[in-house]
Structure formats: C-alpha cells, structure tokens
Write an enzyme that holds these catalytic residues in place. Structure first.
Site, short mmCIF file in Angstrom:
data_model
loop_
_atom_site.label_atom_id
_atom_site.label_comp_id
_atom_site.label_asym_id
_atom_site.label_seq_id
_atom_site.Cartn_x
_atom_site.Cartn_y
_atom_site.Cartn_z
N ASP A 52 0.84 -1.19 0.00
CA ASP A 52 0.00 0.00 0.00
C ASP A 52 0.88 1.25 0.00
OD1 ASP A 52 -2.56 1.13 -0.07
OD2 ASP A 52 -2.58 1.46 2.09
N LYS A 88 -0.36 -0.82 -4.79
CA LYS A 88 -1.01 0.44 -5.14
C LYS A 88 -0.17 1.24 -6.12
CE LYS A 88 -1.44 3.69 -1.93
NZ LYS A 88 -2.06 4.29 -0.74
#
Length: 216
Positions: A127, A169
């Site tokens: 992330d 991400k």
C-alpha cells in the site's frame, strides 16, 4: 474547486469501532473478498506496512499457522502475535535475505539447517505511496508510485513462491499501462482494481497479480 476531502467518513468510523489502525484496512478486506489473495497458513509480506492496518487484516486471514512480515520507514507499534514480525527500514534498500530471515522467525523456522531452502512468501502486499499533498496522484506522484511498484516486482524473483500473488497500489497516469504490461509478463494475470474504500478524489488503483510464473 476540487471536492472537499471527508476525513471522518464511513470507513474512518468503522475502523475506530472495529479496532483497525486505519481506514485502509477495508481496501485490503475488499481486495481479498473479490480477488481471493489470503488464505489460512499463507506467508505474507507487507511492504510499507505502517501503521499496521493491512497486517491486522492479513493476521486474521492467515491464522496462527500462517506468518507475516511487514516493513516500513516508520516503526509499527501495534502488538501483533508471534507469527507477525515488523522491520523498520527502506524498501528500496532492504536485502531480500533480511526479509526471508524475518519470515523464518515468524514461522518458527529460524533454526532449520542451511540445507533446507528458506520459506518464501505466498503473497506480497504493498500500500506504499510517495509523500503527497492533498489527495495526491499528480504527475510527479504518479511516476514515484510506479517506481515503488517496480521495486515490488523486482523483489518477486527473490521472495515470491511460484504461483504466488501480489497486490500493489499505483497512481494512474501515463506509465500505468507499462506497469500493467510488466506485471502481465511476470504473472498469469495482472489487472487493476479500485476498492470502494478508496477516496473518490484519489487516482489510486490496485494492481492485482495472480500466479507468479517468470521474469522476462
């Protein structure tokens, strides 16, 4: 004017009430529900893990028979179980061997003889995002996020089991198709997915990769 960012939204409030360290936990919850990444007994690596919300989700899904390792520039203070280890460091500088040693410790396998190949990860999560202002995802942020994703893919050769998965991400932009193409060369499937918990104003997208097979 751009739409006002709502700081205390539905997912923020849910995170507080359900004990998650950050609203981002619900992104991984939805990714896992839709893409079936995490199962009991798996070994999971979380790159850019602070404050630990994704590790909380992973710990629940893999159970006590699994193992998880997280690394971030910011120390993680949350107390996890013995099968979760966190490291403080730079993903760009960390040696893969250090992450494998942490996995061995989380798995209770640090005393295995050298003749036994070290356990590798079944799933790599990321992330990570560059430091941004506002909602992020501008041109410079985009290229920095792609660079972080390239680092994730670079690490797969040394860390990921054949058939393993990645969720990472990226901010969408002109280099995003090239990232998808590179991931598609390494995995049987690589597709973008935007969870409902992502903010409407964000250009973030999660690249979900299944069945690691080779590096071209």
């Amino acid at each position: 004017m751009p739409p006002r960012r709502r700081l205390h939204d539905e997912y923020f409030n849910r995170a507080k009430s359900e004990g998650y360290l950050a609203r981002s936990a619900y992104k991984l919850v939805e990714i896992n529900e839709r893409k079936k990444l995490l199962r009991r007994g798996m070994a999971v690596l979380d790159l850019g893990c602070a404050p630990g919300a994704w590790l909380q989700v992973a710990e629940k899904r893999i159970g006590p028979g699994g193992a998880a390792v997280g690394i971030d520039l910011t120390p993680v203070r949350h107390p996890f179980g013995p099968n979760v280890r966190t490291l403080t460091g730079d993903v760009n500088d960390i040696e893969p061997a250090d992450l494998l040693r942490a996995l061995a410790a989380a798995s209770g396998e640090e005393d295995l003889p050298d003749s036994v190949p070290p356990r590798r990860f079944d799933v790599i999560l990321s992330d990570m995002a560059p430091s941004t202002s506002g909602a992020g995802g501008g041109s410079s942020d985009h290229f920095l996020s792609i660079r972080l994703c390239d680092r994730v893919l670079d690490l797969c050769t040394a860390l990921l089991n054949p058939g393993g998965s990645v969720a990472m991400k990226a901010f969408e932009g002109e280099a995003y198709p090239d990232l998808l193409a590179r991931a598609g060369d390494m995995f049987a499937q690589a597709r973008g997915f935007k969870p409902k918990a992502s903010r409407d104003v964000s250009r973030e997208m999660y690249v979900i990769c299944h069945r690691f097979q080779s590096v071209l």
